[in-house]
Design an enzyme around this catalytic site. Structure first.
Site, PDB file in Angstrom:
ATOM      1  N   ASP A 152       0.825  -1.203  -0.016  1.00 19.88           N
ATOM      2  CA  ASP A 152      -0.086   0.112  -0.009  1.00 19.88           C
ATOM      3  C   ASP A 152       0.909   1.440  -0.054  1.00 19.88           C
ATOM      4  O   ASP A 152       2.080   1.234   0.343  1.00 19.88           O
ATOM      5  CB  ASP A 152      -0.903   0.047   1.307  1.00 19.88           C
ATOM      6  CG  ASP A 152      -0.099   0.107   2.448  1.00 19.88           C
ATOM      7  OD1 ASP A 152       0.892  -0.736   2.723  1.00 19.88           O
ATOM      8  OD2 ASP A 152      -0.589   1.187   3.507  1.00 19.88           O
ATOM      9  N   GLU A 173       0.152  -0.668   5.781  1.00 18.83           N
ATOM     10  CA  GLU A 173       1.288  -0.008   6.608  1.00 18.83           C
ATOM     11  C   GLU A 173       0.875   1.452   6.705  1.00 18.83           C
ATOM     12  O   GLU A 173       1.159   2.123   7.851  1.00 18.83           O
ATOM     13  CB  GLU A 173       2.530  -0.367   6.256  1.00 18.83           C
ATOM     14  CG  GLU A 173       3.739   0.104   7.118  1.00 18.83           C
ATOM     15  CD  GLU A 173       4.030   1.548   7.160  1.00 18.83           C
ATOM     16  OE1 GLU A 173       4.840   1.924   8.062  1.00 18.83           O
ATOM     17  OE2 GLU A 173       4.003   2.136   5.987  1.00 18.83           O
TER      18      GLU A 173
END
Length: 444
Positions: free
Chosen positions: A84, A146
């Site tokens: 991500d 994250e």
């Protein structure tokens, strides 16, 4: 290492393909892109030679786990990265489209080119350099949230503890001292944030009729936020922890070059730069909700709020620091204004004891790949999940590495990856896998 050079063209193509996927988990409208990114990572790892590859989720973003079993007597190495990325912000501030990887002057520009899709590329390059058969067990864990604080990571670690169990954990999500000198990150600040809301009136008032008598919320909020620092720029909240930093030289001209300080703007705080960056608390106001200028009228604003982010020095407790920040905000508002503090994310700081055989092998791999001695550094940013990994796997040795450098601009516009750093980081990781497998002391 020639094998790394041989695989780098294909690795770069794969990295560029990942960068084109807008995997912003923080944007609900792009959750499908995050799933597409996870699917792409599965395909890449499967093609690289991992036989056991799966997408997992524990109520959050899709993560990917791939496993290559360890030969008898060899250790298992867990390679971490995340797929991500941060939101890209204002497209007009980018010199090239944020999700179209573009090379300029030896750097690859685009959101996620460095943070942290280059971490995935590093792991792919190291594994491919061993032709899919390294002398150690390799587990790749690619997280999907994250950049949103890893809210489901603890559940993932608990649910897949046996699958993820390893002797060495390599976290490829940090910085290097420069494009020519590698770093091993040995300390990280923690994180705590909150939203503070100030209320002074039950409705807006005409500023001409009541200005000078009734306090408006925005003025109160500005004064309250100003109380968080003293005149030198040091954090002025009582009860916060301060640690000791490594004695390395960080000259003012480097600070100015790396930060882009405008002419006449001075550094804040007291103490050495490493002390302020790595070992002291920091507080930043990262957002304010109030009336936008183009909608402003001559009105006393009844309510205003801000988001406050605090970095916690290694050795401190993020929960206790958030409580201290909350007390300060609740007790420091002028003129009796009402203050409400809503706690947000909390991530603990972490310090690594980087001594012993594994770290000796890692430093040797860095020296060989980079042609330079690695620098043990702290990092001002936070990677809260490292503490979660340490808690889940207390006997594992943790190495925090990365492909970023001072010019990367992670989280900002024009994020970029230095392609030479990618090659050196991948070479170091490939050598690390080789050396961990050949060193009997490490293997046992």
């Amino acid at each position: 290492m020639q094998r790394v050079r041989d695989v780098l063209p294909s690795v770069r193509r794969d990295l560029e393909g990942l960068v084109r996927i807008q995997s912003v988990w923080a944007d609900p409208a792009r959750r499908g892109e995050v799933q597409r990114s996870a699917d792409a990572v599965v395909k890449l790892l499967s093609e690289a030679g991992f036989k056991d590859v799966q997408i997992v989720s524990e109520g959050g973003a899709p993560a990917v786990i791939a496993r290559h079993p360890a030969p008898p007597g060899a250790p298992t190495v867990l390679l971490y990265a995340h797929h991500d990325v941060q939101p890209e912000g204002d497209h007009t501030q980018w010199n090239s489209p944020p999700f179209e990887p573009t090379e300029r002057d030896g750097r690859l520009y685009g959101r996620g080119t460095a943070d942290d899709k280059a971490g995935i590329a590093t792991h792919l390059a190291a594994f491919r350099a061993h032709r899919g058969n390294p002398p150690v067990g390799v587990t790749v864990f690619v997280e999907g949230e994250e950049e949103s604080g890893s809210p489901s990571l603890s559940r993932l670690l608990a649910a897949h503890r046996e699958t993820l169990a390893s002797d060495v954990i390599v976290i490829a999500d940090s910085d290097n001292w420069s494009t020519d000198v590698p770093s091993l990150t040995v300390s990280l600040r923690g994180l705590a944030d909150c939203v503070v809301e100030v209320a002074t009136l039950d409705h807006g008032l005409h500023s001409g009729l009541w200005g000078g008598v009734a306090p408006d919320a925005l003025t109160v909020l500005v004064r309250l936020l100003a109380s968080l620092h003293d005149d030198e720029g040091n954090v002025a909240v009582a009860g916060l922890h301060e640690a000791a930093a490594a004695d390395v030289d960080y000259p003012p001209e480097r600070v100015r070059a790396e930060t882009g300080l405008l002419d006449g703007v001075r550094e804040i705080g007291s103490g050495s730069v490493p002390q302020r960056l790595w070992a002291k608390p920091a507080i930043t106001v990262i957002g304010i909700d109030t009336t936008p200028i183009d909608k402003a009228s001559n009105t006393l604003i009844p309510r205003a709020r801000a988001k406050v982010s605090m970095r916690v020095a290694p050795g401190g407790d993020a929960e206790k620091h958030l409580a201290a920040l909350t007390r300060h905000l609740e007790q420091s508002a002028p003129w009796g204004a009402q203050v409400t503090v809503t706690p947000g994310d909390v991530g603990q700081p972490y310090t690594i004891d980087a001594t012993g055989a594994v770290y000796d092998v890692a430093r040797a791999a860095f020296r060989q790949a980079w042609g330079a001695e690695p620098v043990d550094t702290g990092i001002g940013g936070s990677i809260p999940f490292i503490a979660a990994f340490a808690e889940a796997f207390p006997s594992a040795k943790i190495l925090v590495t990365g492909v970023e450098d001072p010019a990367t601009q992670a989280h900002s516009v024009n994020e970029s990856l230095h392609l030479g750093v990618l090659e050196r980081a991948a070479t170091a990781e490939a050598l690390l896998l080789a050396n961990l497998g050949s060193d009997g002391k490490v293997a046992t």
